[in-house]
Design a protein around this motif. Structure first.
Motif, PDB file in Angstrom:
ATOM      1  N   THR A  63       0.851  -1.181   0.000  1.00  0.00           N
ATOM      2  CA  THR A  63       0.000   0.000   0.000  1.00  0.00           C
ATOM      3  C   THR A  63       0.890   1.236   0.000  1.00  0.00           C
ATOM      4  OG1 THR A  63      -1.697  -1.174   1.272  1.00  0.00           O
ATOM      5  CG2 THR A  63      -1.807   1.231   1.260  1.00  0.00           C
ATOM      6  N   PHE A  64       0.650   2.140  -0.941  1.00  0.00           N
ATOM      7  CA  PHE A  64       1.436   3.363  -1.048  1.00  0.00           C
ATOM      8  C   PHE A  64       0.778   4.470  -0.229  1.00  0.00           C
ATOM      9  CE2 PHE A  64       3.083   0.925  -4.456  1.00  0.00           C
ATOM     10  CZ  PHE A  64       4.372   1.373  -4.662  1.00  0.00           C
ATOM     11  N   TYR A  65       1.616   5.240   0.456  1.00  0.00           N
ATOM     12  CA  TYR A  65       1.159   6.360   1.268  1.00  0.00           C
ATOM     13  C   TYR A  65       1.898   7.614   0.862  1.00  0.00           C
ATOM     14  CZ  TYR A  65      -0.877   2.912   4.407  1.00  0.00           C
ATOM     15  OH  TYR A  65      -1.623   1.904   4.924  1.00  0.00           O
ATOM     16  N   SER A  66       1.258   8.746   1.044  1.00  0.00           N
ATOM     17  CA  SER A  66       1.933  10.037   0.921  1.00  0.00           C
ATOM     18  C   SER A  66       1.313  10.952   1.972  1.00  0.00           C
ATOM     19  CB  SER A  66       1.792  10.613  -0.485  1.00  0.00           C
ATOM     20  OG  SER A  66       0.454  10.863  -0.788  1.00  0.00           O
ATOM     21  N   HIS A  67       2.127  11.808   2.531  1.00  0.00           N
ATOM     22  CA  HIS A  67       1.687  12.739   3.561  1.00  0.00           C
ATOM     23  C   HIS A  67       2.677  13.889   3.594  1.00  0.00           C
ATOM     24  CE1 HIS A  67       4.784  10.817   6.122  1.00  0.00           C
ATOM     25  NE2 HIS A  67       4.344   9.706   5.567  1.00  0.00           N
ATOM     26  N   GLU A  68       2.310  14.975   4.213  1.00  0.00           N
ATOM     27  CA  GLU A  68       3.192  16.128   4.290  1.00  0.00           C
ATOM     28  C   GLU A  68       4.441  15.797   5.095  1.00  0.00           C
ATOM     29  OE1 GLU A  68       1.414  19.643   5.785  1.00  0.00           O
ATOM     30  OE2 GLU A  68      -0.098  19.721   4.212  1.00  0.00           O
ATOM     31  N   GLY A  69       5.524  16.467   4.781  1.00  0.00           N
ATOM     32  CA  GLY A  69       6.707  16.381   5.608  1.00  0.00           C
ATOM     33  C   GLY A  69       7.812  15.502   5.063  1.00  0.00           C
ATOM     34  N   GLU A  70       8.640  15.054   6.000  1.00  0.00           N
ATOM     35  CA  GLU A  70       9.795  14.219   5.690  1.00  0.00           C
ATOM     36  C   GLU A  70       9.789  13.007   6.606  1.00  0.00           C
ATOM     37  OE1 GLU A  70      12.828  17.802   4.482  1.00  0.00           O
ATOM     38  OE2 GLU A  70      12.605  17.298   6.603  1.00  0.00           O
ATOM     39  N   PHE A  72      12.409   9.797   8.132  1.00  0.00           N
ATOM     40  CA  PHE A  72      13.713   9.167   8.298  1.00  0.00           C
ATOM     41  C   PHE A  72      13.476   7.764   8.825  1.00  0.00           C
ATOM     42  CE2 PHE A  72      17.180   7.875  11.100  1.00  0.00           C
ATOM     43  CZ  PHE A  72      18.244   7.921  10.218  1.00  0.00           C
ATOM     44  N   LEU A  73      14.144   6.791   8.245  1.00  0.00           N
ATOM     45  CA  LEU A  73      13.983   5.392   8.635  1.00  0.00           C
ATOM     46  C   LEU A  73      15.369   4.801   8.856  1.00  0.00           C
ATOM     47  CD1 LEU A  73      11.667   2.816   6.991  1.00  0.00           C
ATOM     48  CD2 LEU A  73      14.068   2.281   7.259  1.00  0.00           C
ATOM     49  N   PHE A  74      15.605   4.206  10.023  1.00  0.00           N
ATOM     50  CA  PHE A  74      16.839   3.489  10.320  1.00  0.00           C
ATOM     51  C   PHE A  74      16.458   2.038  10.571  1.00  0.00           C
ATOM     52  CE2 PHE A  74      20.007   1.670  13.159  1.00  0.00           C
ATOM     53  CZ  PHE A  74      21.172   1.946  12.454  1.00  0.00           C
ATOM     54  N   LEU A  75      16.939   1.131   9.729  1.00  0.00           N
ATOM     55  CA  LEU A  75      16.559  -0.276   9.823  1.00  0.00           C
ATOM     56  C   LEU A  75      17.351  -0.963  10.932  1.00  0.00           C
ATOM     57  CD1 LEU A  75      14.554  -2.193   8.494  1.00  0.00           C
ATOM     58  CD2 LEU A  75      16.403  -2.966   7.012  1.00  0.00           C
ATOM     59  N   LEU A  76      16.647  -1.462  11.935  1.00  0.00           N
ATOM     60  CA  LEU A  76      17.261  -2.112  13.087  1.00  0.00           C
ATOM     61  C   LEU A  76      17.580  -3.571  12.816  1.00  0.00           C
ATOM     62  CD1 LEU A  76      14.871  -0.612  15.764  1.00  0.00           C
ATOM     63  CD2 LEU A  76      17.247   0.073  15.320  1.00  0.00           C
ATOM     64  N   GLU A  77      16.677  -4.244  12.090  1.00  0.00           N
ATOM     65  CA  GLU A  77      16.913  -5.651  11.756  1.00  0.00           C
ATOM     66  C   GLU A  77      16.102  -6.033  10.532  1.00  0.00           C
ATOM     67  OE1 GLU A  77      15.898  -7.928  15.217  1.00  0.00           O
ATOM     68  OE2 GLU A  77      13.822  -7.308  15.206  1.00  0.00           O
ATOM     69  N   GLY A  78      16.560  -7.090   9.861  1.00  0.00           N
ATOM     70  CA  GLY A  78      15.862  -7.589   8.685  1.00  0.00           C
ATOM     71  C   GLY A  78      16.292  -6.907   7.399  1.00  0.00           C
ATOM     72  N   THR A  79      15.520  -7.180   6.358  1.00  0.00           N
ATOM     73  CA  THR A  79      15.731  -6.588   5.038  1.00  0.00           C
ATOM     74  C   THR A  79      14.414  -5.976   4.599  1.00  0.00           C
ATOM     75  OG1 THR A  79      17.373  -8.282   4.517  1.00  0.00           O
ATOM     76  CG2 THR A  79      16.461  -7.063   2.663  1.00  0.00           C
ATOM     77  N   LEU A  80      14.494  -4.754   4.086  1.00  0.00           N
ATOM     78  CA  LEU A  80      13.297  -4.001   3.742  1.00  0.00           C
ATOM     79  C   LEU A  80      13.353  -3.567   2.290  1.00  0.00           C
ATOM     80  CD1 LEU A  80      10.749  -2.660   5.114  1.00  0.00           C
ATOM     81  CD2 LEU A  80      12.145  -0.587   5.231  1.00  0.00           C
ATOM     82  N   GLU A  81      12.269  -3.816   1.562  1.00  0.00           N
ATOM     83  CA  GLU A  81      12.139  -3.288   0.203  1.00  0.00           C
ATOM     84  C   GLU A  81      11.346  -1.994   0.283  1.00  0.00           C
ATOM     85  OE1 GLU A  81       9.348  -4.381  -3.423  1.00  0.00           O
ATOM     86  OE2 GLU A  81      10.989  -5.844  -3.240  1.00  0.00           O
ATOM     87  N   TYR A  82      11.818  -0.979  -0.445  1.00  0.00           N
ATOM     88  CA  TYR A  82      11.094   0.287  -0.514  1.00  0.00           C
ATOM     89  C   TYR A  82      10.787   0.610  -1.964  1.00  0.00           C
ATOM     90  CZ  TYR A  82      15.549   2.389  -1.881  1.00  0.00           C
ATOM     91  OH  TYR A  82      16.720   2.683  -2.527  1.00  0.00           O
ATOM     92  N   ARG A  83       9.685   1.311  -2.165  1.00  0.00           N
ATOM     93  CA  ARG A  83       9.280   1.765  -3.498  1.00  0.00           C
ATOM     94  C   ARG A  83       8.808   3.202  -3.369  1.00  0.00           C
ATOM     95  NH1 ARG A  83       6.666  -3.114  -6.856  1.00  0.00           N
ATOM     96  NH2 ARG A  83       8.059  -4.730  -6.076  1.00  0.00           N
ATOM     97  N   THR A  84       9.342   4.042  -4.229  1.00  0.00           N
ATOM     98  CA  THR A  84       8.940   5.444  -4.264  1.00  0.00           C
ATOM     99  C   THR A  84       9.324   6.046  -5.608  1.00  0.00           C
ATOM    100  OG1 THR A  84       9.075   7.595  -3.174  1.00  0.00           O
ATOM    101  CG2 THR A  84      11.066   6.260  -3.132  1.00  0.00           C
ATOM    102  N   SER A  93      19.786  -4.251   7.655  1.00  0.00           N
ATOM    103  CA  SER A  93      20.020  -3.782   9.007  1.00  0.00           C
ATOM    104  C   SER A  93      21.225  -2.841   9.053  1.00  0.00           C
ATOM    105  CB  SER A  93      20.251  -4.987   9.920  1.00  0.00           C
ATOM    106  OG  SER A  93      20.514  -4.569  11.229  1.00  0.00           O
ATOM    107  N   GLY A  94      21.046  -1.672   9.676  1.00  0.00           N
ATOM    108  CA  GLY A  94      22.101  -0.677   9.768  1.00  0.00           C
ATOM    109  C   GLY A  94      22.027   0.389   8.695  1.00  0.00           C
ATOM    110  N   ASP A  95      21.212   0.181   7.656  1.00  0.00           N
ATOM    111  CA  ASP A  95      21.039   1.172   6.587  1.00  0.00           C
ATOM    112  C   ASP A  95      19.921   2.145   6.973  1.00  0.00           C
ATOM    113  OD1 ASP A  95      22.942  -0.127   5.042  1.00  0.00           O
ATOM    114  OD2 ASP A  95      21.451  -1.217   3.852  1.00  0.00           O
ATOM    115  N   SER A  96      19.894   3.291   6.288  1.00  0.00           N
ATOM    116  CA  SER A  96      18.843   4.263   6.553  1.00  0.00           C
ATOM    117  C   SER A  96      18.338   4.873   5.252  1.00  0.00           C
ATOM    118  CB  SER A  96      19.345   5.361   7.490  1.00  0.00           C
ATOM    119  OG  SER A  96      20.394   6.091   6.893  1.00  0.00           O
ATOM    120  N   LEU A  97      17.145   5.452   5.342  1.00  0.00           N
ATOM    121  CA  LEU A  97      16.513   6.181   4.236  1.00  0.00           C
ATOM    122  C   LEU A  97      16.036   7.521   4.754  1.00  0.00           C
ATOM    123  CD1 LEU A  97      14.062   3.534   2.699  1.00  0.00           C
ATOM    124  CD2 LEU A  97      16.136   4.423   1.641  1.00  0.00           C
ATOM    125  N   TYR A  98      16.071   8.515   3.893  1.00  0.00           N
ATOM    126  CA  TYR A  98      15.500   9.821   4.203  1.00  0.00           C
ATOM    127  C   TYR A  98      14.694  10.221   2.983  1.00  0.00           C
ATOM    128  CZ  TYR A  98      15.186  14.492   6.169  1.00  0.00           C
ATOM    129  OH  TYR A  98      14.718  15.658   6.723  1.00  0.00           O
TER     130      TYR A  98
END
Length: 127
Positions: A63-70, A72-84, A93-98
């Motif tokens: 499910t895609f979301y959009s909202h005002e603002g910014e 920041f995501l810091f991955l604590l564990e696992g593997t995450l796929e992102y789409r934007t 784990s250990g990577d981040s997104l802004y």
């Protein structure tokens, strides 16, 4: 608590649980995500910190979301796929997104270990 005009709301989750503070963690389940609010007591805050666990799901279920603002995501564990914005990627784990959160975005856990992240959302007023 305030020092030099800086509002400070400091506690550990263990201390909060021991004191049985109401509303310390608000659990919310949303399409593919489980949010735990990490701060509900600071008035007039501009940042919203969450601990988020992402579901393992098929790409077509995202499910895609959009909202005002910014955001920041810091991955604590696992593997995450992102789409934007037509981009798809994976972080570990250990990577981040802004990201600018007004662009539609979606996440899903894709590994054996469920993806968990510290996510901080900041409102849209950049003024």
């Amino acid at each position: 608590m305030s020092q030099a005009g800086v509002a400070l709301n400091l506690y550990t989750l263990r201390e909060a649980a021991a004191k049985d503070l109401p509303g310390v963690l608000a659990h919310v389940r949303d399409a593919g995500y489980h949010y735990e609010s990490l701060e509900l007591h600071m008035p007039n805050k501009r940042m919203e910190p969450f601990l988020v666990t992402f579901d393992d799901q098929n790409a077509e279920e995202m499910t895609f979301y959009s909202h005002e603002g910014e955001e920041f995501l810091f991955l604590l564990e696992g593997t995450l796929e992102y789409r934007t914005g037509g981009e798809t990627g994976t972080i570990k784990s250990g990577d981040s997104l802004y990201l600018e959160s007004d662009a539609a975005h979606a996440f899903r856990s894709v590994g054996v270990v469920p993806a968990r992240a510290l996510v901080v959302v900041c409102g849209g007023d950049k003024g």
